[in-house]
Write an enzyme that holds these catalytic residues in place. Structure first.
Site, PDB file in Angstrom:
ATOM      1  N   ASP A  94      28.415  33.232  34.427  1.00 21.03           N
ATOM      2  CA  ASP A  94      27.908  32.828  35.728  1.00 21.03           C
ATOM      3  C   ASP A  94      28.915  33.250  36.789  1.00 21.03           C
ATOM      4  O   ASP A  94      29.899  32.551  37.055  1.00 21.03           O
ATOM      5  CB  ASP A  94      27.688  31.317  35.747  1.00 21.03           C
ATOM      6  CG  ASP A  94      26.800  30.863  36.888  1.00 21.03           C
ATOM      7  OD1 ASP A  94      26.441  31.714  37.732  1.00 21.03           O
ATOM      8  OD2 ASP A  94      26.465  29.675  36.941  1.00 21.03           O
ATOM      9  N   VAL A  95      28.671  34.425  37.386  1.00 14.58           N
ATOM     10  CA  VAL A  95      29.579  34.969  38.398  1.00 14.58           C
ATOM     11  C   VAL A  95      28.899  35.196  39.747  1.00 14.58           C
ATOM     12  O   VAL A  95      29.562  35.311  40.766  1.00 14.58           O
ATOM     13  CB  VAL A  95      30.229  36.294  37.933  1.00 14.58           C
ATOM     14  CG1 VAL A  95      31.260  36.042  36.855  1.00 14.58           C
ATOM     15  CG2 VAL A  95      29.182  37.282  37.456  1.00 14.58           C
ATOM     16  N   LYS A  96      27.578  35.315  39.733  1.00 13.23           N
ATOM     17  CA  LYS A  96      26.778  35.501  40.959  1.00 13.23           C
ATOM     18  C   LYS A  96      27.341  36.601  41.846  1.00 13.23           C
ATOM     19  O   LYS A  96      27.451  36.469  43.071  1.00 13.23           O
ATOM     20  CB  LYS A  96      26.666  34.188  41.740  1.00 13.23           C
ATOM     21  CG  LYS A  96      25.958  33.078  40.949  1.00 13.23           C
ATOM     22  CD  LYS A  96      25.806  31.817  41.787  1.00 13.23           C
ATOM     23  CE  LYS A  96      25.076  30.725  41.018  1.00 13.23           C
ATOM     24  NZ  LYS A  96      25.870  30.157  39.911  1.00 13.23           N
ATOM     25  N   ARG A  97      27.679  37.721  41.248  1.00 12.97           N
ATOM     26  CA  ARG A  97      28.229  38.838  42.004  1.00 12.97           C
ATOM     27  C   ARG A  97      27.121  39.616  42.717  1.00 12.97           C
ATOM     28  O   ARG A  97      25.975  39.667  42.260  1.00 12.97           O
ATOM     29  CB  ARG A  97      28.994  39.782  41.078  1.00 12.97           C
ATOM     30  CG  ARG A  97      30.177  39.147  40.356  1.00 12.97           C
ATOM     31  CD  ARG A  97      31.276  38.757  41.331  1.00 12.97           C
ATOM     32  NE  ARG A  97      32.502  38.428  40.619  1.00 12.97           N
ATOM     33  CZ  ARG A  97      33.070  37.229  40.587  1.00 12.97           C
ATOM     34  NH1 ARG A  97      32.510  36.222  41.241  1.00 12.97           N
ATOM     35  NH2 ARG A  97      34.188  37.023  39.928  1.00 12.97           N
TER      36      ARG A  97
END
Length: 278
Positions: A94-97
């Site tokens: 979960d990095v939401k880049r």
């Protein structure tokens, strides 16, 4: 390597429709009696892997809670990813880049290239520089059997102002994201590798998810207020594609390994009661 969608479909069939987050925020470390430092982080993560790595279909580490400790925290994240993969879990980071050009290509290389120490099965991504800006991520994922979950309808109250805004053709921003991801999965069976993030707390979305063809990650279950039964309202006829995601509801049962396993088993039973058999 099989595509991410194929591997995810197989993992859900074998282990059940459940994703559990690894979110070692300070309050949870304290609840476990751990220090808020790299040692506490490492012990927390190792315990979750021991309890769930060989039982849960997908485990979702939240990168920020590792990054806050700098390079030593990232080293723990790298180790946690390796341990999860060795235990047989699919790893969704979960990095939401989200970015453009060479930058999003670098993000893709960091997480979706098998030569990277942070290589995972799938990542979360933000589409708000345009879904097309994520093309290098989609391309590298396809090349190496990875997956990407793109934010569509999130449960935070601030999200609606952007996600439900209307575009020139009358669709909401969220529906344009949904439709573009649907195109990436067109014709793929049993499950596409490109998914969406749709919060379990948002109720009837008023959006059409029926053509996505990929997995629908549903965070917000448990401590954030939604229950498994709420998935029917949010996803309707698209329930078969839903991957429920729990974090604190399961993690708060720790640090006892047996208690963590029991908590995961309990929420999995709840999800199976709602979702179609796969």
């Amino acid at each position: 390597m099989d595509s991410f969608g194929t591997r995810l479909h197989r993992a859900i069939t074998e282990r059940g429709p459940l994703c559990v987050g690894i979110d070692p925020h300070p309050g949870l470390l304290a609840r476990w009696g751990l220090t808020d430092d790299v040692q506490g982080l490492e012990r927390f993560s190792r315990t979750v892997v021991e309890a769930l790595g060989d039982r849960v279909a997908v485990v979702k580490p939240q990168s920020a809670f590792f990054e806050r400790f700098g390079s030593r925290g990232v080293a723990v994240l790298e180790s946690t990813i390796r341990q999860l993969r060795d235990a047989g879990s699919l790893v969704l980071l979960d990095v939401k880049r989200g970015d453009i050009g060479s930058t999003v290509s670098a993000y893709a290389s960091a997480y979706l290239d098998p030569s990277s120490p942070l290589y995972v099965d799938a990542v979360t991504a933000s589409p708000y520089l345009g879904v097309g800006s994520l093309a290098p991520m989609f391309e590298l994922a396809a090349e190496h059997g990875g997956g990407v979950f793109v934010l569509a309808l999130t449960s935070n109250p601030e999200g609606a102002a952007v996600q439900r805004a209307r575009t020139a053709d009358g669709r909401t921003v969220a529906q344009t994201v949904i439709d573009e991801i649907s195109q990436l999965n067109r014709g793929v069976t049993p499950l596409g590798s490109f998914g969406l993030v749709v919060g379990a707390t948002i109720g009837d979305t008023g959006h059409d998810l029926s053509g996505v063809g990929g997995p629908l990650l549903a965070p917000g279950l448990g401590a954030q207020g939604a229950g498994a039964a709420d998935l029917r309202t949010v996803f309707g006829s698209s329930l078969a594609s839903v991957l429920p995601s729990y974090s604190r509801e399961v993690l708060s049962a720790g640090p006892d390994v047996a208690a963590l396993r029991a908590a995961a088993d309990r929420v999995l039973v709840d999800c199976r009661a709602v979702l179609p058999a796969r």
